[in-house]
Each structure stands twice: as C-alpha cells, then as structure tokens.
Write a protein that holds these residues in place. Structure first.
Motif, PDB file in Angstrom:
ATOM      1  N   LEU A 234      -7.285  46.207 -24.370  1.00  0.00           N
ATOM      2  CA  LEU A 234      -8.699  46.242 -24.749  1.00  0.00           C
ATOM      3  C   LEU A 234      -9.590  46.409 -23.521  1.00  0.00           C
ATOM      4  O   LEU A 234     -10.569  47.159 -23.552  1.00  0.00           O
ATOM      5  CB  LEU A 234      -9.070  44.964 -25.508  1.00  0.00           C
ATOM      6  CG  LEU A 234      -8.379  44.731 -26.848  1.00  0.00           C
ATOM      7  CD1 LEU A 234      -8.903  43.452 -27.500  1.00  0.00           C
ATOM      8  CD2 LEU A 234      -8.553  45.911 -27.794  1.00  0.00           C
ATOM      9  N   VAL A 235      -9.261  45.701 -22.438  1.00  0.00           N
ATOM     10  CA  VAL A 235     -10.097  45.772 -21.242  1.00  0.00           C
ATOM     11  C   VAL A 235     -10.047  47.172 -20.623  1.00  0.00           C
ATOM     12  O   VAL A 235     -11.063  47.684 -20.135  1.00  0.00           O
ATOM     13  CB  VAL A 235      -9.693  44.699 -20.211  1.00  0.00           C
ATOM     14  CG1 VAL A 235     -10.456  44.894 -18.895  1.00  0.00           C
ATOM     15  CG2 VAL A 235      -9.965  43.299 -20.763  1.00  0.00           C
ATOM     16  N   LYS A 236      -8.911  47.799 -20.646  1.00  0.00           N
ATOM     17  CA  LYS A 236      -8.822  49.161 -20.110  1.00  0.00           C
ATOM     18  C   LYS A 236      -9.731  50.113 -20.899  1.00  0.00           C
ATOM     19  O   LYS A 236     -10.368  51.007 -20.315  1.00  0.00           O
ATOM     20  CB  LYS A 236      -7.374  49.647 -20.130  1.00  0.00           C
ATOM     21  CG  LYS A 236      -6.517  49.008 -19.040  1.00  0.00           C
ATOM     22  CD  LYS A 236      -5.097  49.549 -19.042  1.00  0.00           C
ATOM     23  CE  LYS A 236      -4.303  48.975 -17.867  1.00  0.00           C
ATOM     24  NZ  LYS A 236      -2.902  49.475 -17.838  1.00  0.00           N
ATOM     25  N   ASN A 237      -9.812  49.918 -22.192  1.00  0.00           N
ATOM     26  CA  ASN A 237     -10.725  50.740 -23.005  1.00  0.00           C
ATOM     27  C   ASN A 237     -12.184  50.407 -22.685  1.00  0.00           C
ATOM     28  O   ASN A 237     -13.036  51.298 -22.574  1.00  0.00           O
ATOM     29  CB  ASN A 237     -10.449  50.515 -24.486  1.00  0.00           C
ATOM     30  CG  ASN A 237     -11.340  51.350 -25.390  1.00  0.00           C
ATOM     31  OD1 ASN A 237     -11.316  52.576 -25.352  1.00  0.00           O
ATOM     32  ND2 ASN A 237     -12.142  50.684 -26.206  1.00  0.00           N
ATOM     33  N   ILE A 238     -12.467  49.114 -22.533  1.00  0.00           N
ATOM     34  CA  ILE A 238     -13.821  48.673 -22.170  1.00  0.00           C
ATOM     35  C   ILE A 238     -14.237  49.302 -20.838  1.00  0.00           C
ATOM     36  O   ILE A 238     -15.360  49.801 -20.689  1.00  0.00           O
ATOM     37  CB  ILE A 238     -13.860  47.132 -22.079  1.00  0.00           C
ATOM     38  CG1 ILE A 238     -13.704  46.513 -23.476  1.00  0.00           C
ATOM     39  CG2 ILE A 238     -15.135  46.639 -21.415  1.00  0.00           C
ATOM     40  CD1 ILE A 238     -13.359  45.030 -23.454  1.00  0.00           C
ATOM     41  N   LYS A 239     -13.342  49.292 -19.892  1.00  0.00           N
ATOM     42  CA  LYS A 239     -13.599  49.876 -18.575  1.00  0.00           C
ATOM     43  C   LYS A 239     -13.852  51.371 -18.690  1.00  0.00           C
ATOM     44  O   LYS A 239     -14.813  51.906 -18.100  1.00  0.00           O
ATOM     45  CB  LYS A 239     -12.399  49.594 -17.666  1.00  0.00           C
ATOM     46  CG  LYS A 239     -12.517  50.134 -16.255  1.00  0.00           C
ATOM     47  CD  LYS A 239     -11.268  49.764 -15.451  1.00  0.00           C
ATOM     48  CE  LYS A 239     -11.344  50.274 -14.014  1.00  0.00           C
ATOM     49  NZ  LYS A 239     -10.112  49.867 -13.241  1.00  0.00           N
TER      50      LYS A 239
ATOM     51  N   ALA B   2     -15.752  42.223 -18.920  1.00  0.00           N
ATOM     52  CA  ALA B   2     -15.068  41.820 -20.144  1.00  0.00           C
ATOM     53  C   ALA B   2     -14.940  40.301 -20.162  1.00  0.00           C
ATOM     54  O   ALA B   2     -14.608  39.691 -19.143  1.00  0.00           O
ATOM     55  CB  ALA B   2     -13.688  42.457 -20.238  1.00  0.00           C
ATOM     56  N   MET B   3     -15.204  39.703 -21.309  1.00  0.00           N
ATOM     57  CA  MET B   3     -15.159  38.241 -21.451  1.00  0.00           C
ATOM     58  C   MET B   3     -13.840  37.830 -22.100  1.00  0.00           C
ATOM     59  O   MET B   3     -13.478  38.347 -23.168  1.00  0.00           O
ATOM     60  CB  MET B   3     -16.345  37.768 -22.298  1.00  0.00           C
ATOM     61  CG  MET B   3     -16.442  36.265 -22.452  1.00  0.00           C
ATOM     62  SD  MET B   3     -18.036  35.773 -23.164  1.00  0.00           S
ATOM     63  CE  MET B   3     -17.896  36.438 -24.839  1.00  0.00           C
ATOM     64  N   VAL B   4     -13.139  36.891 -21.463  1.00  0.00           N
ATOM     65  CA  VAL B   4     -11.780  36.551 -21.893  1.00  0.00           C
ATOM     66  C   VAL B   4     -11.598  35.043 -21.951  1.00  0.00           C
ATOM     67  O   VAL B   4     -11.834  34.334 -20.962  1.00  0.00           O
ATOM     68  CB  VAL B   4     -10.742  37.161 -20.934  1.00  0.00           C
ATOM     69  CG1 VAL B   4      -9.321  36.799 -21.382  1.00  0.00           C
ATOM     70  CG2 VAL B   4     -10.901  38.675 -20.839  1.00  0.00           C
ATOM     71  N   LEU B   5     -11.146  34.548 -23.089  1.00  0.00           N
ATOM     72  CA  LEU B   5     -10.716  33.157 -23.234  1.00  0.00           C
ATOM     73  C   LEU B   5      -9.285  32.991 -22.737  1.00  0.00           C
ATOM     74  O   LEU B   5      -8.523  33.969 -22.697  1.00  0.00           O
ATOM     75  CB  LEU B   5     -10.736  32.747 -24.707  1.00  0.00           C
ATOM     76  CG  LEU B   5     -12.045  32.340 -25.366  1.00  0.00           C
ATOM     77  CD1 LEU B   5     -11.856  32.299 -26.877  1.00  0.00           C
ATOM     78  CD2 LEU B   5     -12.529  30.990 -24.858  1.00  0.00           C
ATOM     79  N   PRO B   6      -8.878  31.771 -22.385  1.00  0.00           N
ATOM     80  CA  PRO B   6      -7.449  31.526 -22.237  1.00  0.00           C
ATOM     81  C   PRO B   6      -6.733  31.818 -23.561  1.00  0.00           C
ATOM     82  O   PRO B   6      -7.370  31.843 -24.617  1.00  0.00           O
ATOM     83  CB  PRO B   6      -7.386  30.026 -21.909  1.00  0.00           C
ATOM     84  CG  PRO B   6      -8.746  29.676 -21.398  1.00  0.00           C
ATOM     85  CD  PRO B   6      -9.698  30.570 -22.138  1.00  0.00           C
ATOM     86  N   SER B   7      -5.427  32.045 -23.490  1.00  0.00           N
ATOM     87  CA  SER B   7      -4.667  32.222 -24.727  1.00  0.00           C
ATOM     88  C   SER B   7      -4.893  31.016 -25.633  1.00  0.00           C
ATOM     89  O   SER B   7      -4.821  29.870 -25.176  1.00  0.00           O
ATOM     90  CB  SER B   7      -3.171  32.359 -24.432  1.00  0.00           C
ATOM     91  OG  SER B   7      -2.896  33.587 -23.819  1.00  0.00           O
ATOM     92  N   PHE B   8      -5.184  31.276 -26.903  1.00  0.00           N
ATOM     93  CA  PHE B   8      -5.471  30.177 -27.807  1.00  0.00           C
ATOM     94  C   PHE B   8      -4.273  29.861 -28.695  1.00  0.00           C
ATOM     95  O   PHE B   8      -3.295  30.599 -28.725  1.00  0.00           O
ATOM     96  CB  PHE B   8      -6.703  30.475 -28.666  1.00  0.00           C
ATOM     97  CG  PHE B   8      -6.976  31.933 -28.901  1.00  0.00           C
ATOM     98  CD1 PHE B   8      -6.338  32.629 -29.903  1.00  0.00           C
ATOM     99  CD2 PHE B   8      -7.876  32.613 -28.087  1.00  0.00           C
ATOM    100  CE1 PHE B   8      -6.585  33.973 -30.109  1.00  0.00           C
ATOM    101  CE2 PHE B   8      -8.130  33.961 -28.283  1.00  0.00           C
ATOM    102  CZ  PHE B   8      -7.475  34.650 -29.298  1.00  0.00           C
TER     103      PHE B   8
ATOM    104  N   TYR C  85      -2.970  37.884 -14.264  1.00  0.00           N
ATOM    105  CA  TYR C  85      -2.296  39.064 -14.812  1.00  0.00           C
ATOM    106  C   TYR C  85      -3.318  40.074 -15.319  1.00  0.00           C
ATOM    107  O   TYR C  85      -3.217  41.283 -15.040  1.00  0.00           O
ATOM    108  CB  TYR C  85      -1.364  38.627 -15.943  1.00  0.00           C
ATOM    109  CG  TYR C  85      -0.725  39.768 -16.690  1.00  0.00           C
ATOM    110  CD1 TYR C  85       0.397  40.427 -16.179  1.00  0.00           C
ATOM    111  CD2 TYR C  85      -1.242  40.205 -17.918  1.00  0.00           C
ATOM    112  CE1 TYR C  85       0.985  41.487 -16.870  1.00  0.00           C
ATOM    113  CE2 TYR C  85      -0.665  41.257 -18.611  1.00  0.00           C
ATOM    114  CZ  TYR C  85       0.448  41.893 -18.082  1.00  0.00           C
ATOM    115  OH  TYR C  85       1.022  42.941 -18.762  1.00  0.00           O
ATOM    116  N   ILE C  86      -4.307  39.621 -16.059  1.00  0.00           N
ATOM    117  CA  ILE C  86      -5.309  40.527 -16.628  1.00  0.00           C
ATOM    118  C   ILE C  86      -6.100  41.223 -15.521  1.00  0.00           C
ATOM    119  O   ILE C  86      -6.314  42.443 -15.563  1.00  0.00           O
ATOM    120  CB  ILE C  86      -6.243  39.753 -17.581  1.00  0.00           C
ATOM    121  CG1 ILE C  86      -5.468  39.319 -18.829  1.00  0.00           C
ATOM    122  CG2 ILE C  86      -7.463  40.589 -17.954  1.00  0.00           C
ATOM    123  CD1 ILE C  86      -6.155  38.244 -19.636  1.00  0.00           C
ATOM    124  N   GLU C  87      -6.519  40.462 -14.522  1.00  0.00           N
ATOM    125  CA  GLU C  87      -7.283  41.071 -13.438  1.00  0.00           C
ATOM    126  C   GLU C  87      -6.433  42.046 -12.627  1.00  0.00           C
ATOM    127  O   GLU C  87      -6.896  43.117 -12.225  1.00  0.00           O
ATOM    128  CB  GLU C  87      -7.873  39.981 -12.540  1.00  0.00           C
ATOM    129  CG  GLU C  87      -8.934  39.143 -13.238  1.00  0.00           C
ATOM    130  CD  GLU C  87      -9.714  38.251 -12.294  1.00  0.00           C
ATOM    131  OE1 GLU C  87      -9.725  38.537 -11.074  1.00  0.00           O
ATOM    132  OE2 GLU C  87     -10.321  37.271 -12.776  1.00  0.00           O
TER     133      GLU C  87
END
Length: 296
Positions: A91-96, A103-109, A124-126
């Motif tokens: 999703l973040v790659k598409n946002i970029k 991009a706003m990201v929560l910890p895994s829920f 990892y995401i960054e």
C-alpha cells in the motif's frame, strides 16, 4: 519539528454510495471545502476514513484517484495500516507512486506484538519503502501501546517523519515530545486533548472534527502554537469541546461526522458494514450534543 508536517490535518471521511462503491464526486467536493477553509493537510483512509472496511485493491484505487487531485494543494497523509507488514509495504509503495507526502501506520493489530516486534514492523516498512512514515500509537485500536524504549528506536529510524499520539494520556505525549529528535513532528491524535497537546508542544493535529469545523480547528492551532495566545486558544476550545467530546465517546463517530457534513451542504455518504447508519434517535443526540450550529 519536521517543517514539512505541522498544523491541522483533517482525517477525512470516505463517502460511499448506497451500494458500497466510492462516491468520488462527494469526496472531492468535501476535500475542496476543507482546503478552501484553511486546513494545512488532509489524512485520507484513516480510521475515520473506514480504511479497514475496504480491500487492498480498493485502497489502491482510491489513492490513485484522490491523491493526485489534492497533492499539489495541500499536504497529504494516507493511512496504510494492515496486520501483515508485507501488505503495508504494498500500500505504501502505491501511496508513494501517487505523490502523497507520508503514510500513517499502526503496529500490527490483534496479534499483540512484543515491543521488539513493533520496532521491527516499522524498520521493515521503512527499509522496504524509503518513504516518510507516521508512527501511530493508538492502544485502543492496535491493542498494544508503543513503549518508551521502542519509541526511541522508532524515532531513530531514517523515515520516521511524524508520531501520532493517541493513547489519551498527556504523560505519554510529553514522553514522546521529550524523546523526539528535531526532524520528527509530534501530532495530537485525540480530539478532546488538542488544546492541551498544543500547549505541551505538539505541532500538529490529525483531527476528526476538522471534517465539519475546519476553521475553528485551524484557529485553535494558530492561537496556541503560532501566536502563543493560550487565552484566545481556550476560548476557541470551549466552543468546540462539546463536539470533540462526542467524537471521542460516542460509539459511531464516523456516522456523526457524515451526518454533520450534511448540515454543511456537503455529502458524507453512506458507511460500510459492519457500521450501521444512525437511527433517528442517534441523529437527534448527535445534533444536540455536537451543536453543529456553533461549528464552522
């Protein structure tokens, strides 16, 4: 403070048609209105934008349509929380690619990760996206709180640009403010702690209420953060506090905001399951408690 990220970001609702499809026309009109009324930024597909009620494919479609429409007129943050970090990266790659600014990201829920796993989630995401990230502390949504030592490690990551602090405690906000390096902005994430958060040093606010009261939300920010006029800020805060309290306590805040947009001549659209539309009794309560006639 990161000078690219400060001020009031309206966390916009996502208008749906009755059949559940996106109502792009209404979404664009709402965003035009927010920008015209002075918000410094917009956050789309946050919790208020029902991000968990859409598929990854729908998320990417919405971002491709909406981000290019507004990215040259205001700062744009897009919610990208998912359980699997691999899905977040997609999703973040598409946002970029679409030109958003963070991009706003929560910890895994749900899985209740340990603190070292939360740090690894963001690392990892960054590493995979090389894109500005909003580290989002919201124990009520994620089921886990980011602890101080984990936060320090996340703040040290190269693409951590903003912290959205939504724990609901000023002590936690102060802790983050004291630990945050100068290149990271700290935002209020609890609507009914906005004044206190600004007075404590937060430089931004990802705001639900800004959907229906953008001018007052911006005036509050300017009074406390820019003009350093706490008395003026408190007067504005008193005007909007009843509505802020509703949004942090009423179990259907998204529906309340969509209903409120109708009062502004705009269209919030329908909600998606599992949410349900407001009953007549709930509409009466929201109208009375939020005092829409005082919001601008």
């Amino acid at each position: 403070m990161n000078p690219l990220f400060c001020g009031v970001y309206a966390v916009a609702v996502t208008p749906f048609q009755k059949d559940g499809t996106f109502d792009y026309e209404s979404a664009k009109k709402n965003l035009d209105w927010l920008i015209e009324n002075g918000v410094q930024g917009v956050c789309i597909l946050g919790a208020t934008g029902e991000y968990q009620s859409i598929s990854d494919e729908e998320h990417m479609e919405y971002v491709k349509e909406i981000v290019p429409y507004i990215k040259d007129r205001t700062s744009v943050i897009v919610g990208a929380s998912r359980e699997r970090p691999e899905d977040v990266v997609k999703l973040v790659k598409n946002i970029k690619a679409c030109g958003a600014h963070a991009a706003m990201v929560l910890p895994s829920f749900y899985c209740h990760p340990a603190q070292d796993e939360i740090v690894e989630h963001y690392r990892y995401i960054e590493e995979q996206t090389e894109f500005p990230i909003v580290a989002y502390n919201n124990p009520g949504s994620a089921g886990i709180e980011i602890g101080q030592e984990a936060f320090r490690k996340i703040l040290a990551l190269p693409y951590t640009a903003i912290v959205k602090e939504s724990s609901g405690t000023m002590q936690k906000l102060t802790e983050v403010l004291l630990d945050a390096p100068k290149e990271v902005s700290v935002f209020c994430g609890c609507d009914n702690l906005a004044y206190e958060s600004f007075a404590d040093g937060a430089c931004g606010w990802i705001s639900m209420l800004a959907n229906v009261a953008p001018r007052q939300c911006v005036e509050l920010y300017r009074s406390v953060c820019l003009e350093k006029d706490l008395e003026k800020g408190m007067q504005i805060y008193k005007e909007i506090l009843p509505a802020l309290n509703v949004l942090e306590s009423f179990p259907k805040p998204v529906q309340a905001l969509k209903y409120g947009l109708g009062k502004k001549g705009l269209n919030g659209g329908f909600v998606r399951r599992p949410r349900m539309e407001l009953t007549g009794e709930e509409k009466s309560y929201v109208e009375r408690a939020m005092q829409f006639e005082k919001l601008r």
